[in-house]
Enzyme design. Structure first.
Site, short mmCIF file in Angstrom:
data_model
loop_
_atom_site.label_atom_id
_atom_site.label_comp_id
_atom_site.label_asym_id
_atom_site.label_seq_id
_atom_site.Cartn_x
_atom_site.Cartn_y
_atom_site.Cartn_z
CG HIS A 155 -3.82 -0.52 4.29
ND1 HIS A 155 -2.69 -1.32 3.77
CD2 HIS A 155 -4.07 0.47 3.13
CE1 HIS A 155 -2.42 -0.85 2.66
NE2 HIS A 155 -3.17 0.09 2.16
CG HIS A 211 -0.09 0.04 -2.01
ND1 HIS A 211 -0.77 -1.14 -1.73
CD2 HIS A 211 -0.48 0.85 -1.18
CE1 HIS A 211 -1.60 -0.94 -0.61
NE2 HIS A 211 -1.40 0.23 -0.42
CG HIS A 271 -6.48 0.97 -1.60
ND1 HIS A 271 -5.38 0.59 -2.43
CD2 HIS A 271 -5.70 1.19 -0.36
CE1 HIS A 271 -4.04 0.68 -1.81
NE2 HIS A 271 -4.40 1.02 -0.61
CD GLN A 295 3.45 -0.96 4.13
OE1 GLN A 295 2.30 -0.90 4.41
NE2 GLN A 295 3.98 0.07 3.22
CD GLU A 310 0.78 5.70 -1.17
OE1 GLU A 310 1.06 4.17 -1.17
OE2 GLU A 310 0.10 6.21 -0.53
CG ASP A 333 -4.79 3.94 1.50
OD1 ASP A 333 -4.48 2.85 1.82
OD2 ASP A 333 -3.70 4.80 1.11
FE FE2 Z 1 -2.93 1.51 0.88
#
Ligand code: FE2
Length: 426
Positions: free
Chosen positions: A59, A210, A57, A152, A213, A309
């Protein structure tokens, strides 16, 4: 005759074995003679020899952008999303590509040779998708990237997210992502999970969302994700990332939820560095940790892997590209302190992450891809404790990174001696 032999190392399970490499494949995992015929012999005596680290995971489109165009003042997830929205307006394909390539170099030096990266699809230009597809191609000889189409700003909350997510998948993005807890309503969140799982099923793709969260115990999209995995026959191909709301859920509800996840073959990817940093920000005291229920899931056979992440981006100002840092934090927050649990934390950034990503030729076994890392540690637990130097990194049969062993010497009055950090090796 081998091209490379890694001699004298200890494997993560504790056995000592030499690794013989020919071309891009492992040809021997055995005790080989001292005068073995090899193009290069790498002395790993007393060192840990492991399959490479896997980050499930990340970005890459946001990494190494810390401070652009400003820092996250509140430290919350929501301000991070807003800040990333500002950066998206002013960055371009070249800048995203260059930052991602810098990170990939760093990752390789840390023995991290597979990364699943989400890429934001809420942008009509899809500049992040274009940049990361270019990066995936540029590094494919030594670093595997799995890209996740990640709306997103919400599949339904953002007016063009659906179309742009489909476009990204058509362009060659590998995995279907989502963010149901960021949709406008619980109903929209559940609808987004259903839609995205159907897209994945139609295209034969994996799913990594995701999911939940948030500290809101009523955020239960993981329930829908498990149900959709079951309904659409996606067992073993679906992961829920973060799942932080589970930290705050009612225990009775969780006792029903976890067996449903196990039955549906849904894996979990907590991201302990980020979860401990972002969650609980609305609490006074006691302040929640915000990490999902790792040991409880593992007890039911659910695969759980640690993810990183973020590194120096709108959500996280630190980071080292070191999956052992991730394991170290996860071990503490999940209180995985027994020897078995500490060893498992090492597996959760290697073998278990490889399983979540469905990597089919991973591992130190004959016939598998010749990718490994030699660490300056005696065993897997010591590696988590020390987060030591990566002495040699081999990818697809080629040495891609080497580092001299740390041999710092003390210069104290009357006591000149080596700093002894390692205690497990005779
Ligand atoms: Fe993430």
């Amino acid at each position: 005759m081998f091209d490379i032999v890694v001699k004298g190392g200890t494997l993560p399970e504790g056995t000592r074995a030499d690794i013989g490499i020919e071309g891009d494949r492992i040809k021997a995992v055995d005790v080989l003679p001292d005068d073995v015929d090899a193009g290069e012999v790498i002395d790993a005596t007393g060192d840990l020899v492991s399959p490479p680290f896997v980050d499930p995971h990340f970005h890459l489109d946001a990494t190494l952008s810390y401070g652009l165009p400003r820092i996250n003042a509140s430290g919350t997830l929501l301000e991070g999303i807003a800040l990333w929205g500002e950066l998206k307006q002013v960055t371009n394909v070249e800048a995203i590509r260059d930052r991602a390539l810098d990170y990939c170099d760093w990752a390789v030096s840390m023995g991290l040779l597979t990364i699943r990266s989400h890429v934001d699809t809420c942008d009509d230009t899809l500049k992040g998708v274009e940049a990361l597809l270019e990066v995936r191609e540029a590094v494919k000889g030594y670093l595997d990237l799995q890209l996740v189409a990640f709306p997103q700003d919400g599949l339904y909350r953002d007016p063009t997210a659906y179309d742009n997510t489909i476009r990204a998948l058509d362009m060659g993005v590998d995995v279907v992502g989502g963010i149901p807890h960021f949709e406008r309503t619980m109903e929209d969140g559940a609808r987004s999970v259903r839609t995205l799982c159907e897209i994945a099923a139609e295209r034969g793709l994996m799913v990594d969302m995701h999911c939940d969260e948030t500290d809101d115990p009523h955020s239960r999209h993981i329930e829908t994700l498990a149900a959709e995995a079951q309904r659409l026959g996606l067992q073993g191909r679906v992961a829920g990332s973060h799942l932080t709301s589970m930290h705050s859920m009612d225990n009775y509800y969780v006792s029903k939820l976890l067996p449903l996840m196990a039955e549906a073959g849904v894996a979990a990817i907590p991201n302990p560095l980020i979860n401990i940093m972002l969650q609980g920000r609305h609490d006074t005291f006691p302040k929640r940790r915000g990490l999902t229920r790792v040991k409880e899931m593992q007890a039911l056979g659910i695969t759980v892997g640690w993810g990183q992440d973020c590194v120096r981006d709108p959500w996280y100002s630190l980071g080292t590209a070191d999956m052992l840092d991730v394991a170290f934090m996860g071990l503490h927050v999940a209180q995985m302190s027994s020897p078995e649990e500490m060893k498992r934390c090492f597996d959760m950034v290697t073998e278990e992450n490889a399983r979540i990503l469905n990597l089919d030729d991973y591992g130190l076994r004959v016939g598998q891809r010749a990718s490994l890392v030699v660490l300056d540690a005696g065993d897997a637990i010591e590696a988590v404790r020390l987060r030591p130097d990566r002495l040699t990194v081999i990818s697809n049969g080629k040495v891609v990174s080497q580092k001299a062993r740390n041999d710092a010497k003390l210069r104290l009055n009357g006591r000149p001696e080596s700093v002894r950090r390692r205690h497990n090796v005779n």
